[in-house]
Design an enzyme around this catalytic site. Sequence first.
Site, PDB file in Angstrom:
ATOM      1  N   ARG A 165     -10.633 -28.199  57.878  1.00 30.80           N
ATOM      2  CA  ARG A 165      -9.330 -28.875  57.743  1.00 30.80           C
ATOM      3  C   ARG A 165      -8.844 -29.380  59.098  1.00 30.80           C
ATOM      4  O   ARG A 165      -8.324 -30.499  59.205  1.00 30.80           O
ATOM      5  CB  ARG A 165      -8.311 -27.922  57.122  1.00 30.80           C
ATOM      6  CG  ARG A 165      -6.899 -28.495  57.035  1.00 30.80           C
ATOM      7  CD  ARG A 165      -5.988 -27.547  56.278  1.00 30.80           C
ATOM      8  NE  ARG A 165      -4.610 -28.032  56.286  1.00 30.80           N
ATOM      9  CZ  ARG A 165      -3.668 -27.641  57.153  1.00 30.80           C
ATOM     10  NH1 ARG A 165      -3.975 -26.726  58.072  1.00 30.80           N
ATOM     11  NH2 ARG A 165      -2.460 -28.138  57.112  1.00 30.80           N
ATOM     12  N   SER A 193      -3.776 -30.834  53.288  1.00 22.27           N
ATOM     13  CA  SER A 193      -3.314 -29.446  53.148  1.00 22.27           C
ATOM     14  C   SER A 193      -4.404 -28.613  52.473  1.00 22.27           C
ATOM     15  O   SER A 193      -5.365 -29.151  51.903  1.00 22.27           O
ATOM     16  CB  SER A 193      -2.037 -29.395  52.311  1.00 22.27           C
ATOM     17  OG  SER A 193      -2.310 -29.738  50.960  1.00 22.27           O
ATOM     18  N   SER A 196      -1.300 -24.014  40.381  1.00 27.23           N
ATOM     19  CA  SER A 196       0.016 -23.567  40.831  1.00 27.23           C
ATOM     20  C   SER A 196      -0.179 -22.780  42.122  1.00 27.23           C
ATOM     21  O   SER A 196      -0.860 -21.766  42.136  1.00 27.23           O
ATOM     22  CB  SER A 196       0.686 -22.694  39.765  1.00 27.23           C
ATOM     23  OG  SER A 196       1.960 -22.266  40.195  1.00 27.23           O
ATOM     24  N   ASN A 197       0.416 -23.252  43.217  1.00 28.09           N
ATOM     25  CA  ASN A 197       0.196 -22.663  44.533  1.00 28.09           C
ATOM     26  C   ASN A 197       1.504 -22.100  45.072  1.00 28.09           C
ATOM     27  O   ASN A 197       2.458 -22.832  45.309  1.00 28.09           O
ATOM     28  CB  ASN A 197      -0.351 -23.730  45.487  1.00 28.09           C
ATOM     29  CG  ASN A 197      -0.858 -23.142  46.790  1.00 28.09           C
ATOM     30  OD1 ASN A 197      -0.472 -22.045  47.194  1.00 28.09           O
ATOM     31  ND2 ASN A 197      -1.727 -23.877  47.462  1.00 28.09           N
ATOM     32  N   GLY A 232      -2.915 -18.019  45.865  1.00 28.72           N
ATOM     33  CA  GLY A 232      -2.103 -17.231  46.791  1.00 28.72           C
ATOM     34  C   GLY A 232      -2.271 -17.696  48.227  1.00 28.72           C
ATOM     35  O   GLY A 232      -3.022 -18.640  48.518  1.00 28.72           O
ATOM     36  N   HIS A 244      -8.408 -17.856  25.674  1.00 21.00           N
ATOM     37  CA  HIS A 244      -9.664 -17.298  25.156  1.00 21.00           C
ATOM     38  C   HIS A 244     -10.143 -18.019  23.902  1.00 21.00           C
ATOM     39  O   HIS A 244     -11.294 -17.839  23.479  1.00 21.00           O
ATOM     40  CB  HIS A 244      -9.486 -15.806  24.860  1.00 21.00           C
ATOM     41  CG  HIS A 244     -10.705 -14.989  25.150  1.00 21.00           C
ATOM     42  ND1 HIS A 244     -11.983 -15.464  24.949  1.00 21.00           N
ATOM     43  CD2 HIS A 244     -10.857 -13.740  25.651  1.00 21.00           C
ATOM     44  CE1 HIS A 244     -12.861 -14.543  25.288  1.00 21.00           C
ATOM     45  NE2 HIS A 244     -12.204 -13.484  25.732  1.00 21.00           N
ATOM     46  N   ASP A 268     -14.413 -18.817  27.333  1.00 20.67           N
ATOM     47  CA  ASP A 268     -14.866 -17.430  27.342  1.00 20.67           C
ATOM     48  C   ASP A 268     -14.923 -16.898  28.776  1.00 20.67           C
ATOM     49  O   ASP A 268     -14.916 -17.662  29.744  1.00 20.67           O
ATOM     50  CB  ASP A 268     -16.254 -17.322  26.702  1.00 20.67           C
ATOM     51  CG  ASP A 268     -16.207 -17.627  25.205  1.00 20.67           C
ATOM     52  OD1 ASP A 268     -15.154 -17.370  24.592  1.00 20.67           O
ATOM     53  OD2 ASP A 268     -17.209 -18.133  24.677  1.00 20.67           O
TER      54      ASP A 268
END
Length: 545
Positions: free
Chosen positions: A363, A375, A466-467, A491, A518, A522
């Site tokens: 980066r 980013s 989703s960060n 995370g 599910h 799977d």
Amino acid sequence: MAEVIRMPLLSDTMTEGVIAEWHKKVGDTVKADDIIAEVETDKATMEVMGYVEGTLLYVGVEKGKAAKVNEIIAIVGKPGEDYKPLLEGNNSAPAAPAQAPAQQAAPAPQAAAAPAADDTAVKEALKNATVIRMPLLSDTMTEGKIVAWNKKVGDTVKSDDVLAEVETDKATMEVIGYADGTLLYIGVKEGNAAKVNGIIAIVGKAGTNVDAILAAENAAPAAKTAAPAEAAAPAANGAAVAPAAETAASADGRVKASPLAKKLAAEKGIDINKVTGTGDNGRIVKKDVDSYVPSAAPATATVPAAQGPAAPAFVPSGQEGYTDTPLSQMRKVIARRLSESKFTAPHFYLKIDVVMDKAMEARKAINEISPVKISFNDMVIKAAALALRQHPDVNASWMGDFIRHNHHVHIGSAVAIEDGLIVPVIRFADQKSLSQIAGEAKGLYDKAKNKKLQPQDFSGNTFTISNLGMLGIDEFTAIINPPDSAILAVGGIKETAVVENGQVKIANIMKLTMSCDHRSVDGAVGARFLATLKTYLENPVTMLV
């Protein structure tokens, strides 16, 4: 003739809109391209044009109030024009009997004959004309917005002519009439929406009685609306009884107090007659008893001298309270859609640790030459898109009777804004470079925060990320964003002691958690996807191959 303006469908999940602002008031002149209002949807605040000219005769929804999609919000026409029949579904017939004297009931047989005549007229009209209805152009479509008419009333139409272009929740598509003749009627103006199966046009022989067809179409809904109004009356009468009973119970001179307040006062040994009520009409409620402080003199008199001075009585600095905040349109839809997802889709979760040392070095090197700043989230988007290309079973949607495997990769990247959460979509992310993803993502995030996103900006996702790492969250689980089969929770990157070849060293670890549906994904499928994603992030150069 006066024309109604209805609440348009402004997003794929919208069921109602809140009038954020009216730019016109009753009596103002309106042009076809005037913005008459701003509407807050579950996604953004958007401008509404009337696409009609005249005078604003009626505003049906106050600023700050909500209206259902397709509900009348305004009427535009000539000054002084009677618009009330439009609010009554063009059915003003019931008003006449209400004003007519009782002795005029005799002509009833003539009135009964009218429907038969109308029925005959409708049948005759339908022999010479074809009704064009709003087609179902996508699996989730409930309405379509007319983007453009390619024909106008009076034009000759062939069966293979494209009559109009319609914007759905997925794309803009062409509508073919499959009928020969003359375009006799257009039911929806450009820019306005029509429900699926609603009449948008009529094609047939010149001179056909179009009014008879439209009257027959409107007759059934008008009949259905009468019953609920009558059924509501008993409920309204019943609701009015409770306040009257409460007033009567407290009108005989007794202390006005709630049963709970009386019980608490008795338990605490408080004389209810000495408590000041703050409820309706001075009624004593629970908080009045809780905050009641007896006078100091009786309290100190009961303390024996041998015990020393009494502790001062507790006096709260404030009172119990709360604030009720009305739900925004966005918050309503977040609650509805995520509840449906959580309690409909059987979630399971897969976690994996990713060593980000090489990604951090890459980066830094990339940003020395990139036209836009890259980013870590941009790198995750790119890696996920490439991994989805290799594992198409994750790039899927559960459709009830079948599983849809998407051939395109559209990554939704969740953004927190003041009103809640929105998911702008980066389309064909697997085909874009890191700098292209970064530039597009930044533009979408800025539009989201300024409530400028358009429907195409936040629809069509096949996978979501989703960060919360930038907020200091190490790891978390996310609820799947329909219609996706999975969502990746990212995370923060944290220095962690790890063991490698029997030696302890410090590595920069990022924790990923994938929530899977599910029904369509799977465990083994999800695990292989995460392994590929891990490979890309731990060796960023592989994303360039």
